[in-house]
Design a protein around this motif. Structure first.
Motif, PDB file in Angstrom:
ATOM      1  N   ARG A 173       0.816  -1.220   0.000  1.00 50.53           N
ATOM      2  CA  ARG A 173       0.000   0.000   0.000  1.00 50.53           C
ATOM      3  C   ARG A 173       0.847   1.268   0.000  1.00 50.53           C
ATOM      4  O   ARG A 173       0.354   2.326  -0.381  1.00 50.53           O
ATOM      5  N   GLU A 174       2.102   1.138   0.407  1.00 51.40           N
ATOM      6  CA  GLU A 174       3.004   2.284   0.309  1.00 51.40           C
ATOM      7  C   GLU A 174       3.279   2.642  -1.146  1.00 51.40           C
ATOM      8  O   GLU A 174       3.581   3.790  -1.473  1.00 51.40           O
ATOM      9  N   GLN A 175       3.175   1.651  -2.043  1.00 53.59           N
ATOM     10  CA  GLN A 175       3.508   1.866  -3.452  1.00 53.59           C
ATOM     11  C   GLN A 175       2.306   2.262  -4.296  1.00 53.59           C
ATOM     12  O   GLN A 175       2.412   2.390  -5.511  1.00 53.59           O
ATOM     13  N   ILE A 176       1.152   2.439  -3.649  1.00 56.49           N
ATOM     14  CA  ILE A 176      -0.065   2.767  -4.385  1.00 56.49           C
ATOM     15  C   ILE A 176      -0.689   4.038  -3.809  1.00 56.49           C
ATOM     16  O   ILE A 176      -0.938   4.126  -2.607  1.00 56.49           O
ATOM     17  N   GLY A 177      -0.913   5.018  -4.673  1.00 53.77           N
ATOM     18  CA  GLY A 177      -1.651   6.214  -4.287  1.00 53.77           C
ATOM     19  C   GLY A 177      -3.100   6.066  -4.688  1.00 53.77           C
ATOM     20  O   GLY A 177      -3.400   5.534  -5.759  1.00 53.77           O
ATOM     21  N   LEU A 178      -4.020   6.512  -3.825  1.00 55.68           N
ATOM     22  CA  LEU A 178      -5.443   6.307  -4.083  1.00 55.68           C
ATOM     23  C   LEU A 178      -6.214   7.599  -3.840  1.00 55.68           C
ATOM     24  O   LEU A 178      -6.110   8.216  -2.782  1.00 55.68           O
ATOM     25  N   ILE A 179      -6.983   8.005  -4.835  1.00 57.95           N
ATOM     26  CA  ILE A 179      -7.911   9.129  -4.700  1.00 57.95           C
ATOM     27  C   ILE A 179      -9.302   8.573  -4.931  1.00 57.95           C
ATOM     28  O   ILE A 179      -9.589   8.033  -6.007  1.00 57.95           O
ATOM     29  N   THR A 180     -10.169   8.683  -3.922  1.00 61.16           N
ATOM     30  CA  THR A 180     -11.498   8.079  -4.020  1.00 61.16           C
ATOM     31  C   THR A 180     -12.575   9.148  -4.135  1.00 61.16           C
ATOM     32  O   THR A 180     -12.353  10.327  -3.861  1.00 61.16           O
ATOM     33  N   GLN A 181     -13.747   8.699  -4.532  1.00 56.64           N
ATOM     34  CA  GLN A 181     -14.889   9.598  -4.630  1.00 56.64           C
ATOM     35  C   GLN A 181     -15.348  10.024  -3.243  1.00 56.64           C
ATOM     36  O   GLN A 181     -15.628  11.194  -2.994  1.00 56.64           O
ATOM     37  N   ASP A 182     -15.443   9.073  -2.328  1.00 59.31           N
ATOM     38  CA  ASP A 182     -15.885   9.343  -0.962  1.00 59.31           C
ATOM     39  C   ASP A 182     -14.658   9.574  -0.086  1.00 59.31           C
ATOM     40  O   ASP A 182     -14.156   8.657   0.552  1.00 59.31           O
ATOM     41  N   THR A 183     -14.153  10.797  -0.094  1.00 60.22           N
ATOM     42  CA  THR A 183     -12.932  11.098   0.637  1.00 60.22           C
ATOM     43  C   THR A 183     -13.227  11.212   2.129  1.00 60.22           C
ATOM     44  O   THR A 183     -14.092  11.977   2.543  1.00 60.22           O
ATOM     45  N   SER A 184     -12.511  10.441   2.926  1.00 58.66           N
ATOM     46  CA  SER A 184     -12.673  10.477   4.380  1.00 58.66           C
ATOM     47  C   SER A 184     -11.408  11.042   5.008  1.00 58.66           C
ATOM     48  O   SER A 184     -10.307  10.580   4.717  1.00 58.66           O
ATOM     49  N   LEU A 185     -11.586  12.057   5.844  1.00 62.20           N
ATOM     50  CA  LEU A 185     -10.452  12.658   6.545  1.00 62.20           C
ATOM     51  C   LEU A 185     -10.518  12.304   8.023  1.00 62.20           C
ATOM     52  O   LEU A 185     -11.593  12.089   8.584  1.00 62.20           O
ATOM     53  N   LEU A 186      -9.358  12.274   8.659  1.00 61.07           N
ATOM     54  CA  LEU A 186      -9.281  12.013  10.083  1.00 61.07           C
ATOM     55  C   LEU A 186      -9.650  13.269  10.854  1.00 61.07           C
ATOM     56  O   LEU A 186      -9.365  14.387  10.410  1.00 61.07           O
ATOM     57  N   HIS A 187     -10.273  13.102  12.008  1.00 62.23           N
ATOM     58  CA  HIS A 187     -10.643  14.270  12.824  1.00 62.23           C
ATOM     59  C   HIS A 187      -9.389  14.795  13.533  1.00 62.23           C
ATOM     60  O   HIS A 187      -9.225  14.689  14.735  1.00 62.23           O
ATOM     61  N   ARG A 188      -8.518  15.348  12.695  1.00 61.67           N
ATOM     62  CA  ARG A 188      -7.263  15.916  13.180  1.00 61.67           C
ATOM     63  C   ARG A 188      -7.025  17.196  12.396  1.00 61.67           C
ATOM     64  O   ARG A 188      -7.919  17.682  11.695  1.00 61.67           O
ATOM     65  N   SER A 189      -5.848  17.764  12.526  1.00 58.43           N
ATOM     66  CA  SER A 189      -5.585  19.013  11.818  1.00 58.43           C
ATOM     67  C   SER A 189      -5.416  18.754  10.316  1.00 58.43           C
ATOM     68  O   SER A 189      -5.160  17.623   9.880  1.00 58.43           O
ATOM     69  N   ILE A 190      -5.558  19.827   9.540  1.00 54.47           N
ATOM     70  CA  ILE A 190      -5.334  19.745   8.097  1.00 54.47           C
ATOM     71  C   ILE A 190      -3.928  19.217   7.825  1.00 54.47           C
ATOM     72  O   ILE A 190      -3.722  18.341   6.969  1.00 54.47           O
TER      73      ILE A 190
END
Length: 609
Positions: free
Chosen positions: A434-451
């Motif tokens: 998974r380190e070698q794969i970048g993923l951009i999804t339709q349903d983007t989920s962010l962590l409840h942390r800083s930008i």
């Protein structure tokens, strides 16, 4: 001194085995073995503490007998040595061992063991497959992680404390009564038998109903958290009353199960109180009768009565302790249903890291179906050349997202292989894959942390300049400096809320694109990467996406065919099979599924040079 006890247990130690046991007793032993020095010390301290408590009752009897047998003026001088020892036991030894007990429980075991259990369980659950998390409430999983550590610790400490008090008080009382007159032992022996029978009858029922009550409590927590997590859906559909009923049903069930468990506790309390009354009356009455027959001293009456009252008080404590122990065991057993499940996707022992030099991706005769589901992918073979950009196209349910999940090894294949630069992804570590794969999804989920924390998820050691460069390329620099949260944090320091709910869909997606830009992996997957962007922003970052794709192997999924029509090749899927493959122009000329999808979307008005 406090710090020495607080640092006794290493809360971040590695788990002794990959998988925790799935049986209650083995689960207890698994964790108790890791902290055995602290529990062994607690056993010794508890033994000495219990002996001291019994000694105090013995001292009461001795003081009464000494007062009766010694003239007033000579009382202290004749008994100075024994009285001094009593003072030392009461004022020095007792506080020392009670203090040691409290230091062990409250400074070492209580925080340390609880955190150790939570740490190891959390680490284990993180390794579970996506199917594990999709099959349960996130709130219920979290609650079981939290409650299992508390319950295991509380029941283990209570069992150690209760063990010595029961054994020492019962054995010491029998010995002291026998010294005075053997007949004083009879009520206590009968009481011990009745007490054990009561516990034998009630405790298994308390445990059984506690398991049911704990499961209902976890279900309630899961429903409440599920509602909070999807509060936007709840508000938008104006179904507050439906959500209230959903929670009401769970609260009603949890209350009913708790009341059923409480019935057993009430009945046990009544039974124990009744036999305790019989012990007090029987022992005191027998002691008075023996004294009237000049068979025991007044001190023996004080000893028997005082010790019996102490045993009665202790029996009530023991009853609640035993009830608590088995209630906690029930919670641990409930937690095992989640925590001790085997991990379905695991690395092979000694698996090497994936090395990507070119970026060739090959699917070989891949078959896949979800658990208890129909087949999704059937015999799919596809070779993606290094640096090639392909688009995956097909109707909903064709298997496009499933194929991406399989490439990320979120699920294991029942049949077939997926190779990256000739390396089977099942043979390498998941982390390196998974380190070698970048993923951009339709349903983007962010962590409840800083930008900034969210951005650096792509590259934890990224410099501030690298972060800003990625933000500019993703066209996120126009809104990031303006963000703020309820605690006054601004810009990169602002927190985004659970799953990024404080941001718009387009803002979340641009942050996701910046995160993948920072990661700069050799293989890029774009699953509806620009679907949440308006046309103006999409056009603005298109150049950035083309820069991002340079030199990378790209797999793009899009329902808007115009966004992927310029890819090197288009792969059309239907029912888990490749039905067409070629460039946009070639596929239009075939007049097949792709052509029908294209004309359906464009209405025949959009052309392609």
């Amino acid at each position: 001194m406090y710090r020495r006890f607080e640092q006794w247990i290493d809360i971040f130690r590695e788990a002794p085995t990959e998988t925790p046991p799935n049986k209650v007793l083995a689960f207890y032993i698994y964790y108790l073995k890791q902290v055995w020095p602290s529990f062994a010390t607690l056993l010794v301290v508890g033994l000495i503490g219990a002996l001291i408590e019994v000694a105090l009752f013995r001292y009461l009897s001795r003081i009464i007998d000494m007062a009766q047998g010694t003239p007033n003026v000579h009382f202290f001088s004749d008994n100075a040595l024994e009285l001094t020892w009593m003072v030392v036991v009461a004022l020095v030894l007792r506080p020392i061992f009670i203090g040691l007990h409290d230091l062990l429980v409250h400074q070492a075991i209580s925080p340390g063991m609880t955190s150790l259990i939570r740490w190891q369980n959390h680490n284990y659950v993180l390794k579970q497959s996506m199917n594990f998390f999709h099959s349960d409430f996130a709130g219920r999983i979290a609650q079981r992680i939290m409650q299992t550590g508390n319950s295991l610790r509380d029941s283990a400490v209570a069992a150690v404390d209760a063990l010595w008090h029961v054994l020492i008080y019962a054995i010491s009382a029998l010995v002291l009564f026998a010294e005075a007159d053997w007949r004083l032992m009879i009520p206590l022996i009968l009481w011990i038998i009745a007490y054990v029978i009561s516990l034998y009858y009630f405790v298994p029922r308390v445990k059984e109903r506690s398991v049911v009550s704990s499961d209902a409590r976890s279900k309630l927590m899961g429903r409440i958290v599920d509602g909070y997590s999807n509060i936007a859906t709840l508000k938008l559909f104006a179904h507050t009353s439906m959500e209230q009923q959903y929670a009401r049903d769970a609260i009603s069930e949890q209350t009913e199960k708790t009341q059923l468990a409480s019935r057993v506790i009430t009945a046990m309390d009544f039974a124990i109180t009744t036999i305790n009354g019989l012990l007090i009356v029987g022992t005191t009455g027998l002691a008075l009768w023996l004294w009237t027959q000049s068979l025991i001293s007044v001190g023996a009456i004080a000893l028997a009565t005082g010790l019996v009252i102490r045993i009665v008080n202790m029996s009530g404590w023991i009853m609640w302790v035993v009830n608590g122990i088995f209630e906690n065991i029930g919670m641990v057993q409930d937690g095992l249903q989640t925590i001790a499940q085997p991990v379905s996707v695991t690395d092979k022992k000694g698996a090497p890291r994936l090395k990507v030099d070119r970026g060739n991706v090959r699917f070989e005769d891949v078959h896949f179906h979800y658990p208890k589901g129909d087949s999704i992918i059937e015999g799919l073979t596809l070779d993606i050349r290094p640096g090639e950009k392909i688009g995956l196209i097909g109707p909903s349910g064709a298997g496009k997202s499933t194929l991406v999940n399989l490439l990320l090894r979120l699920y294991d294949l029942p049949s077939g292989r997926i190779l990256i630069d000739g390396q089977d992804i099942a043979d390498v570590t998941q982390e390196s894959l998974r380190e070698q794969i970048g993923l951009i999804t339709q349903d983007t989920s962010l962590l409840h942390r800083s930008i900034l924390d969210n951005l650096r998820y792509g590259k934890p050691n990224a410099t501030e300049e690298q972060v800003w460069e990625a933000v500019r390329k993703a066209r996120a620099d126009d809104f990031l400096p303006l963000l703020s949260d309820s605690e006054g944090r601004r810009g990169f320091d602002a927190h985004v809320g659970e799953r990024g709910v404080k941001l718009s869909g387009g803002q979340r997606q641009r942050i996701s694109i910046a995160r993948v830009l920072l990661k700069n992996a050799p293989i890029l997957i774009m699953d509806e990467a620009t679907s949440a962007l308006d046309s103006e922003v999409e056009a603005a970052i298109q150049e950035s996406l083309e820069t991002l794709m340079k030199g990378k192997t790209v797999i793009a999924i899009a329902h808007r065919l115009s966004t992927i029509a310029k890819m090197d090749r288009l792969v059309v899927l239907q029912k888990g099979k490749v039905v067409e493959i070629g460039s946009h122009t070639e596929l239009l000329a075939q007049q097949g599924l792709y052509a029908r999808l294209w004309h359906h979307q464009t209405g025949g008005f959009v052309g392609m040079d």
